[in-house]
Write a protein that holds these residues in place. Structure first.
Motif, PDB file in Angstrom:
ATOM      1  N   ARG A   1     -11.110   3.669  -1.838  1.00 38.04           N
ATOM      2  CA  ARG A   1     -10.609   3.651  -0.565  1.00 38.04           C
ATOM      3  C   ARG A   1      -8.737   4.183  -0.453  1.00 38.04           C
ATOM      4  O   ARG A   1      -8.699   2.382   0.541  1.00 38.04           O
ATOM      5  CB  ARG A   1     -11.574   4.281   0.609  1.00 38.04           C
ATOM      6  CG  ARG A   1     -12.700   4.554  -0.556  1.00 38.04           C
ATOM      7  CD  ARG A   1     -12.766   6.497  -0.781  1.00 38.04           C
ATOM      8  NE  ARG A   1     -13.669   6.752  -1.093  1.00 38.04           N
ATOM      9  CZ  ARG A   1     -13.682   7.211  -2.742  1.00 38.04           C
ATOM     10  NH1 ARG A   1     -13.069   6.664  -3.284  1.00 38.04           N
ATOM     11  NH2 ARG A   1     -15.071   7.083  -3.181  1.00 38.04           N
ATOM     12  N   ASP A   2      -8.178   4.882  -0.767  1.00 34.50           N
ATOM     13  CA  ASP A   2      -6.908   5.013  -0.186  1.00 34.50           C
ATOM     14  C   ASP A   2      -6.093   3.413   0.494  1.00 34.50           C
ATOM     15  O   ASP A   2      -5.185   3.053   1.801  1.00 34.50           O
ATOM     16  CB  ASP A   2      -7.386   4.923   0.961  1.00 34.50           C
ATOM     17  CG  ASP A   2      -5.463   5.509   2.790  1.00 34.50           C
ATOM     18  OD1 ASP A   2      -4.933   6.021   1.692  1.00 34.50           O
ATOM     19  OD2 ASP A   2      -5.891   4.985   3.677  1.00 34.50           O
ATOM     20  N   LEU A   3      -6.619   2.835  -1.275  1.00 40.60           N
ATOM     21  CA  LEU A   3      -6.230   1.422  -0.928  1.00 40.60           C
ATOM     22  C   LEU A   3      -4.555   1.292  -0.800  1.00 40.60           C
ATOM     23  O   LEU A   3      -3.253   1.858  -2.367  1.00 40.60           O
ATOM     24  CB  LEU A   3      -6.231   0.582  -2.132  1.00 40.60           C
ATOM     25  CG  LEU A   3      -6.369  -1.036  -2.702  1.00 40.60           C
ATOM     26  CD1 LEU A   3      -6.537  -1.571  -1.428  1.00 40.60           C
ATOM     27  CD2 LEU A   3      -6.472  -1.531  -4.166  1.00 40.60           C
ATOM     28  N   HIS A   4      -3.822   0.402  -0.114  1.00 39.08           N
ATOM     29  CA  HIS A   4      -1.842   0.109  -0.094  1.00 39.08           C
ATOM     30  C   HIS A   4      -2.381  -1.318   0.358  1.00 39.08           C
ATOM     31  O   HIS A   4      -2.792  -1.813  -0.140  1.00 39.08           O
ATOM     32  CB  HIS A   4      -1.664   0.225   1.283  1.00 39.08           C
ATOM     33  CG  HIS A   4      -1.465   1.879   1.914  1.00 39.08           C
ATOM     34  ND1 HIS A   4      -0.626   2.818   1.581  1.00 39.08           N
ATOM     35  CD2 HIS A   4      -2.723   2.982   1.892  1.00 39.08           C
ATOM     36  CE1 HIS A   4      -1.010   3.898   1.884  1.00 39.08           C
ATOM     37  NE2 HIS A   4      -2.211   4.234   2.302  1.00 39.08           N
ATOM     38  N   VAL A   5      -1.307  -1.123  -1.182  1.00 38.55           N
ATOM     39  CA  VAL A   5      -0.900  -2.944  -1.757  1.00 38.55           C
ATOM     40  C   VAL A   5       0.559  -3.601  -1.815  1.00 38.55           C
ATOM     41  O   VAL A   5       1.432  -2.036  -2.415  1.00 38.55           O
ATOM     42  CB  VAL A   5      -1.739  -3.528  -2.763  1.00 38.55           C
ATOM     43  CG1 VAL A   5      -1.144  -4.705  -3.071  1.00 38.55           C
ATOM     44  CG2 VAL A   5      -3.047  -3.099  -2.992  1.00 38.55           C
ATOM     45  N   SER A   6       1.056  -4.637  -1.004  1.00 36.74           N
ATOM     46  CA  SER A   6       2.268  -4.747  -1.052  1.00 36.74           C
ATOM     47  C   SER A   6       2.418  -5.917  -1.312  1.00 36.74           C
ATOM     48  O   SER A   6       1.758  -7.032  -1.734  1.00 36.74           O
ATOM     49  CB  SER A   6       3.232  -5.182   0.172  1.00 36.74           C
ATOM     50  OG  SER A   6       2.795  -3.529   1.125  1.00 36.74           O
ATOM     51  N   VAL A   7       3.878  -5.998  -1.813  1.00 38.12           N
ATOM     52  CA  VAL A   7       4.476  -7.412  -2.679  1.00 38.12           C
ATOM     53  C   VAL A   7       5.633  -8.243  -2.159  1.00 38.12           C
ATOM     54  O   VAL A   7       6.472  -7.201  -1.896  1.00 38.12           O
ATOM     55  CB  VAL A   7       4.530  -7.597  -4.214  1.00 38.12           C
ATOM     56  CG1 VAL A   7       4.903  -8.496  -4.464  1.00 38.12           C
ATOM     57  CG2 VAL A   7       2.734  -7.429  -5.217  1.00 38.12           C
TER      58      VAL A   7
END
Length: 252
Positions: free
Chosen positions: A7-13
């Motif tokens: 659900r509404d997944l935000h991922v950063s690198v």
């Protein structure tokens, strides 16, 4: 019935000291017995989704949730995710010098199930699984992925899946580097496990050729870290003919 909910997944690198957002609000629900194909251009976030679910430390989840049967996956360590029933077939499996395939697989089975399999049963199951994937018996004594061809690495990934019997498998470009014969064997292995266990499958691919052997129930088009469109298997056929240009253009 197993359910993975994203659900509404935000991922950063973080690269060069700067965080870059890769996933920008992904929503997916995958249930037992379902096959979901994720397709999209390079750099759209497909592999980022796979490694974020599996718990790779390189990827930072900044918001959103991932649950497996209501349990918070993001709060679990990597080994806890495996014990909960998640499995990742990696796009680029790593070599493990000094560790034989047979020892690696039996150790993994012991860790996931919580007890060592009875040796005589284990040997029989290993031989049967390898035979189904048309793997030479000597393969079991080789070091994990050391000197393996691309096809051998991918067969080994599916061999792990057959023996560990997870609830949900994430296959990250399992078709890459496979010739036609190997593709068919690997696909048949996935279909066999799914038929026997009710496995849910999240299949990441660029091409439709593997979808001729593993029929998806749902196809999701990834563009710029989001699901741009979703549909049935007919959507994959349209992508084969039209490509991703219209999604990329619309996103821009």
């Amino acid at each position: 019935m197993t359910t993975l909910e994203i659900r509404d997944l935000h991922v950063s690198v973080t690269a060069d000291g700067e965080a870059k957002e890769i996933l920008k609000g992904v929503d997916l629900t995958i249930r037992s017995g379902e096959t979901h194909a994720i397709m999209g251009p390079n750099g759209s976030g497909k592999s980022t989704l796979a490694y974020s679910i599996a718990g790779h430390p390189k990827y930072e989840v900044t918001s959103g949730s991932v649950t497996l049967d209501g349990e918070d996956v993001l709060a679990m360590s990597v080994d806890e995710r495996a014990r909960a029933g998640l499995f990742l077939a990696m796009q680029y499996p790593v070599e493990i010098p000094g560790v034989s395939v047979s020892n690696f697989l039996r150790t993994a089975k012991t860790e996931v199930s919580g007890e060592a399999p009875v040796l005589r049963h284990w040997v029989k199951d290993l031989k049967s699984a390898m035979s189904g994937l048309k793997m030479d018996p000597d393969f079991a004594s080789r070091n994990v992925n050391e000197g393996f061809s691309g096809g051998e690495k991918k067969r080994h990934e599916i061999l792990q899946m057959k023996l560990l019997q997870p609830k949900l498998a994430i296959l990250d470009e399992t078709d890459s580097g496979l010739d036609v014969d190997a593709l068919r064997v690997v696909s048949e292995g996935v279909n066999e496990v799914k038929a026997e266990t009710g496995l849910g499958v999240l299949l990441i691919t660029h091409y439709t050729r593997i979808l001729r052997y593993i029929t998806p129930d749902f196809v999701h088009v990834f563009v710029d870290g989001r699901v741009a469109e979703q549909g049935g298997s007919e959507l994959a056929d349209r992508l084969e003919n039209e490509g991703y240009d219209r999604y990329v253009t619309a996103g821009a």
